[in-house]
Design a protein around this motif. Structure first.
Motif, short mmCIF file in Angstrom:
data_model
loop_
_atom_site.label_atom_id
_atom_site.label_comp_id
_atom_site.label_asym_id
_atom_site.label_seq_id
_atom_site.Cartn_x
_atom_site.Cartn_y
_atom_site.Cartn_z
N GLN A 175 40.09 43.92 22.30
CA GLN A 175 38.76 43.44 21.93
C GLN A 175 38.41 42.18 22.71
N ASP B 124 34.89 40.96 29.48
CA ASP B 124 34.21 41.82 30.46
C ASP B 124 32.71 41.79 30.25
N ARG B 125 32.27 41.88 29.00
CA ARG B 125 30.84 41.87 28.67
C ARG B 125 30.22 40.53 29.11
N LYS B 126 30.92 39.44 28.86
CA LYS B 126 30.42 38.12 29.22
C LYS B 126 30.27 37.99 30.74
N ARG B 127 31.28 38.47 31.48
CA ARG B 127 31.21 38.43 32.95
C ARG B 127 30.04 39.27 33.45
N TRP B 128 29.82 40.44 32.85
CA TRP B 128 28.74 41.32 33.25
C TRP B 128 27.38 40.66 33.00
N MET B 129 27.22 40.04 31.83
CA MET B 129 25.96 39.37 31.51
C MET B 129 25.71 38.20 32.45
N SER B 130 26.75 37.47 32.79
CA SER B 130 26.63 36.36 33.72
C SER B 130 26.20 36.86 35.09
N GLU C 258 37.51 43.18 26.23
CA GLU C 258 36.18 43.80 26.27
C GLU C 258 35.09 42.74 26.18
N ALA C 259 35.27 41.77 25.31
CA ALA C 259 34.30 40.68 25.16
C ALA C 259 34.21 39.87 26.46
#
Length: 150
Positions: A116, A122-128, A119-120
């Motif tokens: 988890q 990864d999501r943060k890097r993607w949003m950045s 995944e969080a």
């Protein structure tokens, strides 16, 4: 110990690079018990997998090392010791940090929580990445509007 010396020691132990090149103490007294710290860390690091019973032992060791680190840091913060004693405490704290780094790098005990967290991240890097790609990297409002119409 003079105030600037105390601050210098505290800064030294909090520096991120403090453990670079530092060695794990062979022996250390933690919570009144003498521990062969270097041997313990190397023994645990040698294993491919850590059985459940050993995980509990490692978690207990990490908890005790953190507590010991805090107590030693507080002795420096109090400043009622000589600079030489503070220097020895700082060296021991850096050694404890090195041991903790090694033990922490064994990986998480809870695989699901680690998944988890990954995944969080990864999501943060993607949003950045998306914010930068869309030109919203400097926008602190978080609304995706980059200063237009203001």
């Amino acid at each position: 110990m003079r105030e600037f010396e105390r601050k210098q020691l505290l800064e030294r132990i909090e520096r991120e690079s403090a453990t670079v090149g530092a060695s794990i103490p062979e022996e250390i007294t933690v919570q009144g018990n003498e521990i062969d710290l270097q041997e313990f860390v190397f023994e645990i690091r040698r294993r491919d997998t850590i059985p459940q019973g050993e995980r509990e032992r490692v978690e207990r060791a990490k908890k005790n090392l953190r507590r010991e680190r805090l107590q030693r840091k507080q002795r420096i913060e109090d400043g009622e010791i000589t600079y030489e004693e503070g220097d020895r405490l700082a060296e021991a704290i850096i050694g404890i940090d090195r041991a903790l780094n090694e033990l922490e790098s064994l990986g998480p005990v809870d695989i699901e929580a680690e998944a988890q967290a990954q995944e969080a991240a990864d999501r943060k890097r993607w949003m950045s990445f998306l914010r930068k790609a869309l030109g919203h990297a400097d926008d602190d409002s978080g609304h995706g509007v980059s200063g237009r119409g203001r």
